[in-house]
Enzyme design. Structure first.
Site, PDB file in Angstrom:
ATOM      1  N   LYS A  71      12.605  96.490 111.275  1.00 19.06           N
ATOM      2  CA  LYS A  71      11.965  95.184 111.309  1.00 19.06           C
ATOM      3  C   LYS A  71      10.734  95.282 112.193  1.00 19.06           C
ATOM      4  O   LYS A  71      10.676  96.136 113.088  1.00 19.06           O
ATOM      5  CB  LYS A  71      12.935  94.166 111.920  1.00 19.06           C
ATOM      6  CG  LYS A  71      12.632  92.733 111.603  1.00 19.06           C
ATOM      7  CD  LYS A  71      13.330  92.279 110.335  1.00 19.06           C
ATOM      8  CE  LYS A  71      12.969  90.859 110.002  1.00 19.06           C
ATOM      9  NZ  LYS A  71      13.666  90.367 108.819  1.00 19.06           N
ATOM     10  N   GLY A  91      20.094  72.530 102.842  1.00 23.90           N
ATOM     11  CA  GLY A  91      18.822  73.245 102.763  1.00 23.90           C
ATOM     12  C   GLY A  91      18.431  73.419 101.305  1.00 23.90           C
ATOM     13  O   GLY A  91      19.107  74.138 100.564  1.00 23.90           O
ATOM     14  N   GLY A  95      15.401  74.494  99.974  1.00 24.98           N
ATOM     15  CA  GLY A  95      14.138  75.225  99.856  1.00 24.98           C
ATOM     16  C   GLY A  95      14.206  76.188  98.689  1.00 24.98           C
ATOM     17  O   GLY A  95      14.886  75.937  97.683  1.00 24.98           O
ATOM     18  N   ASN A  96      13.517  77.306  98.821  1.00 23.07           N
ATOM     19  CA  ASN A  96      13.447  78.261  97.712  1.00 23.07           C
ATOM     20  C   ASN A  96      14.822  78.730  97.262  1.00 23.07           C
ATOM     21  O   ASN A  96      15.125  78.755  96.075  1.00 23.07           O
ATOM     22  CB  ASN A  96      12.599  79.469  98.120  1.00 23.07           C
ATOM     23  CG  ASN A  96      11.150  79.088  98.281  1.00 23.07           C
ATOM     24  OD1 ASN A  96      10.615  78.325  97.482  1.00 23.07           O
ATOM     25  ND2 ASN A  96      10.508  79.580  99.328  1.00 23.07           N
ATOM     26  N   VAL A  97      15.659  79.102  98.235  1.00 22.25           N
ATOM     27  CA  VAL A  97      17.000  79.594  97.874  1.00 22.25           C
ATOM     28  C   VAL A  97      17.912  78.427  97.506  1.00 22.25           C
ATOM     29  O   VAL A  97      18.569  78.445  96.454  1.00 22.25           O
ATOM     30  CB  VAL A  97      17.616  80.402  99.042  1.00 22.25           C
ATOM     31  CG1 VAL A  97      19.051  80.781  98.728  1.00 22.25           C
ATOM     32  CG2 VAL A  97      16.782  81.652  99.312  1.00 22.25           C
TER      33      VAL A  97
END
Ligand code: NAD
Length: 348
Positions: A80, A179, A181-183
């Site tokens: 990362k 949530g 959002g995108n997912v």
């Protein structure tokens, strides 16, 4: 603690500090493990309280990437990078500086998107290094990871239903998605298409409207975890499963796409003590990683292979649930042990 002792704690291979005088870029790259392949992980751009906070974050995130990749059966390790925000104003020059640093690691670290990064940033990194993936479909890359993450969450829900002794059928199930959002929205759309009833929440009005438009019933975000439902799917923020919320859960299964859902390690035991089936986040949400990692294949990105690998999240979770039940162990610990065994085998 010294940097070396912090690295030794989780067995990190390499930590690299990057400073670019021209742009002011400051970044840390942590390579946790390359035992199974190149360390793949996102670049996170974030304002940290201090350098130590950035180091702790990059060490923790890179270690988690190793386990996620290993559980997904990928030929990738974990790594990362964090950029200590605010990001330099000359974005192009700073991305090039970061790209040169990534290039210097000769493929031990392969950068991709995380918080604050876009496909355009990956394209800038690619101007100076081949070791960055997450390109757009138009550029021959793997495109948006979110639909693949949503597919993986649905596959993981199927295994979770089986582990809970339920029929593997979404018809007439009631699922609570936090949530959108995108997912989260992708999960909602797939559940509705499969015949489930979906209740959903989000802190954003726009996201709530999108979810309602898709057919979800919107509920209070602070209480969604306590709603009576077959499955609770955290798809927004992490640390949503803690002593307080677990005591109030109204579901039989927790299976969602958010990262780091457990606030602390003991929360896995709290879930097990309540008899709630928990799909470890780093196993069930690996679809996006599976997708982006496919760009590393020598023959290039293959959508069919990605579909097959994402679908196999179901059988991986079947294995995790079976072992957890046989060993009387939490699913989180079993998945972690599975990952470590694969990494150790790779390093031999
Ligand atoms: P996103 O930014 O598109 O959506 C996140 C949504 O969560 C937003 O609508 C936001 O308003 C909402 N949200 C934020 N805080 C909230 C809170 N306290 N309560 C309820 N809702 C809240 O992000 P995403 O790509 O959909 O990712 C969602 C989660 O899944 C994150 O934890 C992310 O790390 C994880 N994840 C995403 C992917 C991927 O492919 N995008 C892969 C693996 C894991």
């Amino acid at each position: 603690m010294t940097v070396f002792s912090q690295m030794a704690a989780a067995g990190h291979e390499q930590v690299c500090h990057v400073a670019d005088a021209d742009t002011g870029l400051r970044a840390i790259v942590a390579v946790h493990s390359t035992a199974l392949g190149p360390g793949l992980g996102g670049v996170r751009i974030r304002e940290y309280a201090d350098e130590q906070a950035a180091l702790v974050d990059v060490l923790r995130l890179s270690e988690a990437m190793s386990y996620k990749a290993a559980c997904a059966g990928l030929r990738c390790g974990g790594a990362k990078a964090v950029v200590l925000g605010p990001f330099p104003r000359d974005r192009e020059a700073a991305m090039h500086a970061l790209g040169r640093a990534v290039d210097g690691l000769s493929g031990r670290y392969v950068a991709t998107e995380d918080m604050g990064m876009t496909e355009a940033d990956i394209a800038l990194l690619n101007e100076v290094t081949p070791h960055a993936v997450g390109r757009s479909l138009e550029a021959g890359g793997s495109g948006d990871p979110s639909p693949h993450t949503a597919d993986g969450v649905i596959a993981g829900m199927r295994a979770s239903l089986r582990a809970a002794g339920r029929a593997v059928d979404f018809q007439d199930l009631r699922v609570a998605v936090q949530g959108c959002g995108n997912v989260g929205l992708g999960v909602i759309e797939r559940l509705l298409a499969a015949g489930a009833t979906v209740i959903a929440s989000d802190i954003s009005q726009q996201a709530r409207e999108r979810a309602a438009g898709a057919g979800a019933q919107i509920v209070d975000n602070d209480r969604i975890h306590a709603e009576s439902a077959d499955i609770f799917a955290p798809c927004g923020i992490g640390a949503i499963l803690n002593a307080g919320s677990i005591a109030e859960l109204g579901c039989a299964i927790v299976a969602g796409g958010a990262n780091n859902q457990l606030a602390e390690a003991e929360d896995g035991e709290r879930l097990a003590a309540r008899g709630i089936v928990y799909a470890p986040d780093f196993v069930i949400n690996a679809g996006g990683l599976i997708n982006v990692s496919d760009e590393l294949d020598s023959e290039g990105y293959n959508a069919e292979r990605v579909r097959f690998r994402v679908a196999s999240i179901e059988s991986t979770l079947d294995e995790v649930f079976a072992q957890a039940s046989a060993q009387g162990e939490t699913t989180e610990r079993v998945a972690m042990a599975m990952a470590k065994t694969r990494i150790e085998a790779g390093s031999r």
